[in-house]
Structure formats: C-alpha cells, structure tokens
Design a protein around this motif. Sequence first.
Motif, PDB file in Angstrom:
ATOM      1  N   LEU A 232      40.686  64.416  19.155  1.00  0.00           N
ATOM      2  CA  LEU A 232      42.064  64.399  19.643  1.00  0.00           C
ATOM      3  C   LEU A 232      42.237  63.383  20.766  1.00  0.00           C
ATOM      4  N   GLU A 233      41.268  63.321  21.654  1.00  0.00           N
ATOM      5  CA  GLU A 233      41.321  62.356  22.755  1.00  0.00           C
ATOM      6  C   GLU A 233      41.282  60.925  22.228  1.00  0.00           C
ATOM      7  N   GLU A 234      40.473  60.707  21.212  1.00  0.00           N
ATOM      8  CA  GLU A 234      40.361  59.370  20.637  1.00  0.00           C
ATOM      9  C   GLU A 234      41.693  58.886  20.063  1.00  0.00           C
ATOM     10  N   LEU A 235      42.478  59.800  19.530  1.00  0.00           N
ATOM     11  CA  LEU A 235      43.778  59.423  18.951  1.00  0.00           C
ATOM     12  C   LEU A 235      44.676  58.730  19.970  1.00  0.00           C
ATOM     13  N   LYS A 236      44.532  59.096  21.226  1.00  0.00           N
ATOM     14  CA  LYS A 236      45.391  58.551  22.277  1.00  0.00           C
ATOM     15  C   LYS A 236      45.242  57.040  22.434  1.00  0.00           C
ATOM     16  N   ILE A 237      44.079  56.526  22.096  1.00  0.00           N
ATOM     17  CA  ILE A 237      43.835  55.101  22.337  1.00  0.00           C
ATOM     18  C   ILE A 237      43.902  54.247  21.070  1.00  0.00           C
ATOM     19  N   LEU A 238      44.118  54.857  19.915  1.00  0.00           N
ATOM     20  CA  LEU A 238      44.173  54.098  18.672  1.00  0.00           C
ATOM     21  C   LEU A 238      45.503  53.361  18.551  1.00  0.00           C
ATOM     22  N   ASN A 239      45.453  52.137  18.022  1.00  0.00           N
ATOM     23  CA  ASN A 239      46.690  51.379  17.771  1.00  0.00           C
ATOM     24  C   ASN A 239      47.257  51.774  16.416  1.00  0.00           C
ATOM     25  N   ARG A 240      48.391  51.212  16.049  1.00  0.00           N
ATOM     26  CA  ARG A 240      49.100  51.584  14.819  1.00  0.00           C
ATOM     27  C   ARG A 240      48.221  51.375  13.579  1.00  0.00           C
ATOM     28  N   GLU A 241      47.539  50.254  13.532  1.00  0.00           N
ATOM     29  CA  GLU A 241      46.684  49.950  12.384  1.00  0.00           C
ATOM     30  C   GLU A 241      45.543  50.959  12.259  1.00  0.00           C
ATOM     31  N   GLN A 242      44.926  51.289  13.374  1.00  0.00           N
ATOM     32  CA  GLN A 242      43.837  52.273  13.367  1.00  0.00           C
ATOM     33  C   GLN A 242      44.345  53.661  12.992  1.00  0.00           C
ATOM     34  N   LEU A 243      45.546  54.000  13.465  1.00  0.00           N
ATOM     35  CA  LEU A 243      46.140  55.293  13.112  1.00  0.00           C
ATOM     36  C   LEU A 243      46.445  55.357  11.611  1.00  0.00           C
ATOM     37  N   ALA A 244      46.925  54.251  11.048  1.00  0.00           N
ATOM     38  CA  ALA A 244      47.217  54.213   9.614  1.00  0.00           C
ATOM     39  C   ALA A 244      45.941  54.424   8.796  1.00  0.00           C
ATOM     40  N   LYS A 245      44.843  53.846   9.269  1.00  0.00           N
ATOM     41  CA  LYS A 245      43.558  54.030   8.586  1.00  0.00           C
ATOM     42  C   LYS A 245      43.121  55.496   8.673  1.00  0.00           C
ATOM     43  N   ARG A 246      43.267  56.086   9.858  1.00  0.00           N
ATOM     44  CA  ARG A 246      42.905  57.490  10.045  1.00  0.00           C
ATOM     45  C   ARG A 246      43.802  58.390   9.182  1.00  0.00           C
ATOM     46  N   TRP A 247      45.091  58.048   9.075  1.00  0.00           N
ATOM     47  CA  TRP A 247      46.025  58.788   8.219  1.00  0.00           C
ATOM     48  C   TRP A 247      45.496  58.801   6.781  1.00  0.00           C
ATOM     49  N   GLN A 248      45.117  57.625   6.291  1.00  0.00           N
ATOM     50  CA  GLN A 248      44.595  57.505   4.925  1.00  0.00           C
ATOM     51  C   GLN A 248      43.381  58.416   4.744  1.00  0.00           C
ATOM     52  N   GLU A 249      42.509  58.468   5.743  1.00  0.00           N
ATOM     53  CA  GLU A 249      41.320  59.317   5.676  1.00  0.00           C
ATOM     54  C   GLU A 249      41.687  60.800   5.651  1.00  0.00           C
ATOM     55  N   CYS A 250      42.686  61.174   6.442  1.00  0.00           N
ATOM     56  CA  CYS A 250      43.078  62.591   6.548  1.00  0.00           C
ATOM     57  C   CYS A 250      43.855  63.080   5.334  1.00  0.00           C
TER      58      CYS A 250
END
Length: 131
Positions: A5-23
């Motif tokens: 959860l803490e890591e999410l705070k520092i991810l940029n849009r592109e990294q969040l989109a990648k994490r979304w795909q994984e989830c």
Amino acid sequence: MQALLEELKILNREQLAKRWQECFSVPAPNLSRSTLLRQAIAWHIQTQALGGLSLVEKRQIQSGRVKPVTQTTAGSRLIRVWQGKTYLVTVLDQGYLYENQTWKSLSSIAKHITGTPWSGPVFFGLKKSSK
C-alpha cells in the motif's frame, strides 16, 4: 500488505497501469486518473489480504436488497459530486469537517456549496427527498 500500500503512493501513472493489469487482468482504463487507479489497486490488495465481501453480502448486492446508510458515525466520510466538482465532508463527534472548517449541520454545508437551501441529508444521499 502495508508495504504494498505504501509503495502505491510513489508509483506514477504508467506504473499504476501496469499494476492494474497485474491485479485485474485487464488494461487500465485509458482516461482514468492515477488517484482512481491507486484506490482500486489498494482495495484489491486489501481484499486479497483480508478477504472480500461475504457470500451473503454479494447476494444482497446482486438482488438489490442493500439498505442505504442513513446514520453516520465519527470518522465517516460523505462524498458528493455537484456540478462536476467533488465535495468531501468528514463526520465529527460534534458536527462536520468541510474545507478545514467545522460546521454544525450538513444543511449549512449543502447551502454553502449550492447557494440555495437544501436538506443536508438529502444532498449527501443519506435520505431520499420527499418529492
């Protein structure tokens, strides 16, 4: 879980989109903001770690028999989108917090937002209008 959860705070849009795909096993919506992606991913992480809705709750949602929340407790947050802007109010033990100011009633906040008299509980969706 907390580290994720803490890591999410520092991810940029592109990294969040990648994490979304994984989830969720689907691409992130193109026009969604980082805030939305971050919140949905956090929800996913928490439900994986702590468990999601019970079978009874899922059936209630599917059947439409979910009762709306009409009572609030301190710490609850009320969100209302009005004319394209999102308004957030936090319920306190004595009153409500809106724009770093304590208000005595939801109706006074609703009037401040809209410029016209409103029932605060109706405006914030806690009660249906009698009309």
